[in-house]
Design an enzyme around this catalytic site. Structure first.
Site, mmCIF file in Angstrom:
data_model
loop_
_atom_site.group_PDB
_atom_site.id
_atom_site.type_symbol
_atom_site.label_atom_id
_atom_site.label_comp_id
_atom_site.label_asym_id
_atom_site.label_seq_id
_atom_site.Cartn_x
_atom_site.Cartn_y
_atom_site.Cartn_z
ATOM 1 N NE ARG A 182 -2.314 -1.368 3.207
ATOM 2 C CZ ARG A 182 -2.491 -1.002 4.351
ATOM 3 N NH1 ARG A 182 -3.478 -0.045 4.529
ATOM 4 N NH2 ARG A 182 -1.716 -1.595 5.846
ATOM 5 C CE LYS A 189 -4.681 3.575 4.198
ATOM 6 N NZ LYS A 189 -5.559 4.077 3.692
ATOM 7 C CB SER A 193 -17.062 2.894 13.553
ATOM 8 O OG SER A 193 -17.116 3.279 12.210
ATOM 9 N NE ARG A 203 -12.612 2.944 5.207
ATOM 10 C CZ ARG A 203 -11.689 1.842 5.776
ATOM 11 N NH1 ARG A 203 -10.826 2.343 5.989
ATOM 12 N NH2 ARG A 203 -12.178 0.801 6.683
ATOM 13 C CD1 TRP A 233 -18.254 -5.083 -0.314
ATOM 14 C CD2 TRP A 233 -18.865 -3.930 1.778
ATOM 15 N NE1 TRP A 233 -18.633 -3.620 -0.057
ATOM 16 C CE2 TRP A 233 -18.920 -3.348 0.839
ATOM 17 C CE3 TRP A 233 -17.680 -4.037 3.368
ATOM 18 C CZ2 TRP A 233 -19.155 -1.919 1.670
ATOM 19 C CZ3 TRP A 233 -19.064 -2.361 3.701
ATOM 20 C CH2 TRP A 233 -19.245 -1.714 2.513
ATOM 21 C CD GLU A 267 -20.474 -2.585 -2.552
ATOM 22 O OE1 GLU A 267 -20.639 -0.991 -2.524
ATOM 23 O OE2 GLU A 267 -19.502 -3.027 -2.162
ATOM 24 C CD GLU A 270 -22.670 7.580 1.633
ATOM 25 O OE1 GLU A 270 -21.744 7.204 1.769
ATOM 26 O OE2 GLU A 270 -23.148 8.037 0.277
ATOM 27 C CG HIS A 281 -17.058 10.167 2.932
ATOM 28 N ND1 HIS A 281 -19.386 9.604 2.431
ATOM 29 C CD2 HIS A 281 -16.828 8.609 2.797
ATOM 30 C CE1 HIS A 281 -19.347 8.470 2.815
ATOM 31 N NE2 HIS A 281 -17.940 7.533 2.991
HETATM 32 N N1 GLN Z 1 -21.472 -0.077 11.463
HETATM 33 C C1 GLN Z 1 -20.072 0.613 11.068
HETATM 34 C C2 GLN Z 1 -19.483 2.142 10.862
HETATM 35 O O1 GLN Z 1 -20.207 2.574 11.650
HETATM 36 C C3 GLN Z 1 -21.103 0.853 9.451
HETATM 37 C C4 GLN Z 1 -20.024 1.328 8.307
HETATM 38 C C5 GLN Z 1 -20.898 1.037 7.024
HETATM 39 O O2 GLN Z 1 -22.043 1.093 6.324
HETATM 40 N N2 GLN Z 1 -19.700 0.987 5.874
HETATM 41 O O3 GLN Z 1 -18.324 1.833 10.226
#
Ligand code: GLN
Ligand code: ZN
Length: 761
Positions: A15, A18, A436, A518, A564, A608, A668, A697
């Site tokens: 990486r 990055k 998070s 990322r 993922w 996705e 989102e 973001h």
């Molecule tokens: N619960 C995860 C966080 O808060 C959700 C992350 C996400 O939707 N990509 O990081």
């Protein structure tokens, strides 16, 4: 036979890409250093590909953040809100568009076709376009100097680029193209002038459902482009699916056509059989999977190429991966944690290029097929197939026993809502976060120390607990209504669960870019997935014990874990999804038993996973929705199931998210809020919903007023008793000061709205 790539991963084995760009953002290195180091990296990659035996390499597969943004910037498609930053746009403007600044919001970001990569959406505001500095020329020249094989520059093609641009209405497309095409022609001409022969234009859009009008547009675009730069040999490469209109696209006036013979294999082969292929053109065949990590069955690959050779006789055949290797990790060579049977059955980018070289060798040699080499590849695949990890009988028995009732909650939502209100006593417009909190330098250093063995389990957990307590206090101070423990124990929302479930393996370096800098390191699902022990109960219960507010349990949903991960290719995906769902069902049960009443099951990757072609959507959605319901529907009526989704356009997705039967969804939306409001007006959503009120973001702290505006707009299309208030997504990539400041504004906005609503009623 030419062996080549559509694109090679730019991030580096470790990486490096990055790290460099992030250092630059932090002003730890200068722009000159950044550029010089990036150049070294590009040259290393080119030399490596030459050494692997490719006969042609690609330049222009590199990016400064995102390849769509590179082009937008090159064409001076710089929205007016960034224009005041500088007179002559430099990297400052470029990264402002990508990431936003304190005063300007970032450009919208969205999913690149059906991959896990997200690109920056170009915005056309009608201003005259012009060419800025052309990096493609620099990259081509530097590549020519670095290797002594053919170099083919690549760019995302004009059809894909213009169709993915936003800001113009259908009837303005012609005007936009009138601006854009001459610039493409100039770029091509500049490349030809410095010695480029083949130039690859990537047109994945040609594999999506195209209207008659779109096909005509492709004809106009390519006719004009080729007329403008007749010396350029255009390799029009397509990937992710078969061509939608094979006959017309293969007959465009370009020198070569690239086809995906992995994802669009059946249809592309059938079309070759039916329509043939123009004999004066070169045919590039994507014959090894550029999006998975599994070794190819070389016999099958060689047979595919031979099948094509019997059907058509193009001027030349090139072998390449099915798409850019940007979606594949770099090399298996550095992996030391995998067991041999698994490692032997893997192929990342370098190994895939090796496969191409091997296959071309077989086909060209007179002794083809070389039985030993071919059978060796098959033996490795067979060994994994027979491995004990793939014969878990308790899992297959449980799956066979499932009945319809296992996928349904017992009480309908309208009744659940009232009962949950009684049980939970939440205020109007409850505020919460997505799970998070910042993974600060400290948190990361504790984890690193623990992984090194410098911190034992108890000491590490004590530190995480202390961080959770600190954030509980902060959340109480901010006055959020539903709290979270902060997910400090998780690096990644999929990896964390994979590490605790049977059937998953982890690599050290198998990173791929998710967006910008990322990167994610998807786990490998190689065996049957099974629940072994509680995965989140300890942390959630600890947190719940330290607050009087509700603590939300946080899980990653089955479809996201699947989408993922790199998934075994010997079972259908719906079966693997059901295995994961069963495991999560047990975890949810364990959380409920431990007294947790609100459980969020994140499915950011549900959308996705959609196949590119709409005709295949329903089949996918059926099993994906079933997996979510299998995981979540066994809970008590008063247990509130939340879900969360991000990175997607929801406008055409209300039906599938409704079908999940989740009590609350957080979405989102801050980068494309207006469009969602509009579609919610047309298609009301019948469950609880929180439209992300600010973009996580970007480090920017939005004002309470700004969020109030968004809330009020949302309230026009969502009933007050269904309405939740939350940020766009998890906050783990943010810094603490901006997080606290933004959340305070968010709660302030929610409270004001609450007051206003209660007063008027
Ligand atoms: N619960 C995860 C966080 O808060 C959700 C992350 C996400 O939707 N990509 O990081
Ligand atoms: Zn999210």
């Amino acid at each position: 036979m030419i062996t080549t790539t559509i694109g090679y991963p730019y991030i580096g084995e470790n990486r490096e890409w990055k790290r460099l760009v992030e250092k630059f953002w932090k002003q730890a290195i200068s722009e000159d250093t950044l550029q010089a180091e990036w150049k070294k990296l590009r040259i290393t990659h080119l030399k490596k590909q030459q050494k692997l035996g490719l006969t042609q390499v690609t330049s222009g597969d590199f990016t400064m953040y995102d390849r769509m943004l590179d082009l937008a910037f090159l064409f001076n498609l710089i929205p007016s809100r960034y224009r005041s930053l500088e007179d002559v746009p430099s990297l400052t403007t470029y990264y402002a568009m990508a990431r936003g600044t304190t005063d300007t919001v970032a450009c919208e970001m969205t999913k690149w076709f059906n991959t896990n990569y997200h690109y920056i959406v170009p915005e056309y505001e009608g201003a005259t376009l012009k060419l800025n500095h052309n990096h493609y020329v620099d990259w081509f020249l530097e590549a020519k100097e670095a290797v002594d094989i053919d170099v083919k520059p690549t760019l995302i093609g004009p059809m894909t680029f213009s169709k993915l641009t936003k800001g113009y209405r259908d009837k303005e497309l012609a005007h936009y193209l009138l601006e854009l095409l001459p610039l493409y022609a100039q770029v091509l001409q500049q490349l030809v002038d410095v010695g480029a022969e083949w130039i690859q234009l990537e047109e994945p859009i040609l594999t999506t459902a195209l209207s008659e009008e779109d096909c005509r547009l492709a004809e106009v675009i390519y006719t004009q482009l080729v007329e403008a730069v007749p010396q350029a040999k255009v390799m029009l490469t397509t990937y992710f699916e078969a061509l939608t209109d094979f006959e017309r696209i293969t007959n465009l006036p370009v020198a070569g056509i690239g086809l995906d013979l992995i994802h669009g294999k059946k249809e592309n082969l059938a079309a070759l059989r039916q329509h043939g292929f123009p004999p004066q053109k070169t045919l590039a065949l994507g014959v090894v999977n550029g999006r998975d990590i599994w070794a190819s069955n070389l016999q099958e690959v060689a047979q595919d190429v031979q099948a094509v050779q019997t059907l058509v006789s193009p001027q030349a055949i090139w072998l390449q991966p099915s798409c850019s290797l940007q979606h594949c990790p770099v090399t298996v060579a550095n992996e030391t944690m995998l067991f041999d049977t698994l490692k032997d059955a893997l192929a990342f980018s370098d190994e895939k290029l090796g496969e191409l070289v091997e296959v071309s060798g077989y086909i060209e040699s007179s002794e083809w097929p070389t039985p030993t080499a071919v059978s060796a590849s098959m033996k490795r695949i067979e060994a994994l197939k027979n491995h004990a990890s793939r014969q878990n009988e308790s899992v297959s028995t449980a799956l066979a026993k499932l009945e319809e009732k296992d996928f349904k909650r017992t009480v309908p939502f309208t009744e659940r809502l009232a009962l949950q209100q009684q049980a939970l006593h939440l205020p109007l417009f409850p505020t919460t976060t997505i799970g998070s909190f910042p993974q600060s330098k400290e948190v990361r250093s504790w984890r690193a120390a623990w992984r090194r063995g410098d911190l034992d389990d108890a000491a590490y957990e004590a530190k995480l607990d202390a961080e959770t307590l600190r954030w509980i206090a902060l959340q109480e101070e901010i006055d959020l209504d539903v709290l979270v423990h902060g997910e400090f124990e998780r690096t990644d929302m999929v990896e964390y669960f994979g590490e605790k479930l049977a059937g998953f393996a982890f690599t050290k370096f198998a990173w791929v870019v998710s967006y910008g800098s990322r990167c994610v390191k998807p786990p490998i699902i190689y065996g049957d997935v099974d629940w072994l022990a509680p995965m989140t109960v300890k942390e959630t219960v600890f947190a719940q014990q330290h607050t009087d507010k509700w603590m939300k349990g946080m899980l990653t949903g089955p479809v996201t874990i699947l989408n993922w991960s790199f998934v075994r290719n010997d079972l259908p995906r719906d079966v693997v999804a059901a295995q994961i769902a069963l495991a999560l069902r047990k975890e949810i049960h364990a959380l409920e038993e431990a007294g947790i009443r609100i459980i969020q099951v994140d499915e950011p990757a549900l959308r996705e996973g959609l196949p590119l072609r709409q005709d295949n959507w329903q089949a996918y959605l059926n099993w994906a929705i079933d997996a979510f319901k299998l995981a979540t529907s066994s809970v008590n009526t008063t247990t509130q199931i939340h879900t969360h989704m991000c990175y997607c356009e929801f406008n055409d997705f209300i039906d599938p998210i409704t079908a999940l039967d989740a009590d609350v969804i957080s979405l989102e939306t801050s980068r494309s809020h207006g469009e969602l409001i509009h579609s919610l007006k047309e298609n009301p959503y019948p469950y609880g919903i929180g439209l992300g009120v600010y973009d996580i973001h970007s480090p920017r702290v939005p004002s309470a007023d700004e969020m109030t505006t968004i809330l009020e707009e949302s309230l026009a299309v969502i009933p007050a008793n269904h309405f939740w208030v939350n940020p766009d997504c998890g906050l783990k990539t943010r810094q603490e000061p901006e997080t606290v400041a933004s959340l305070k504004h968010m709660v302030e906005a929610a409270k004001a709205l609450r007051k206003k609503t209660l007063q008027t009623n």
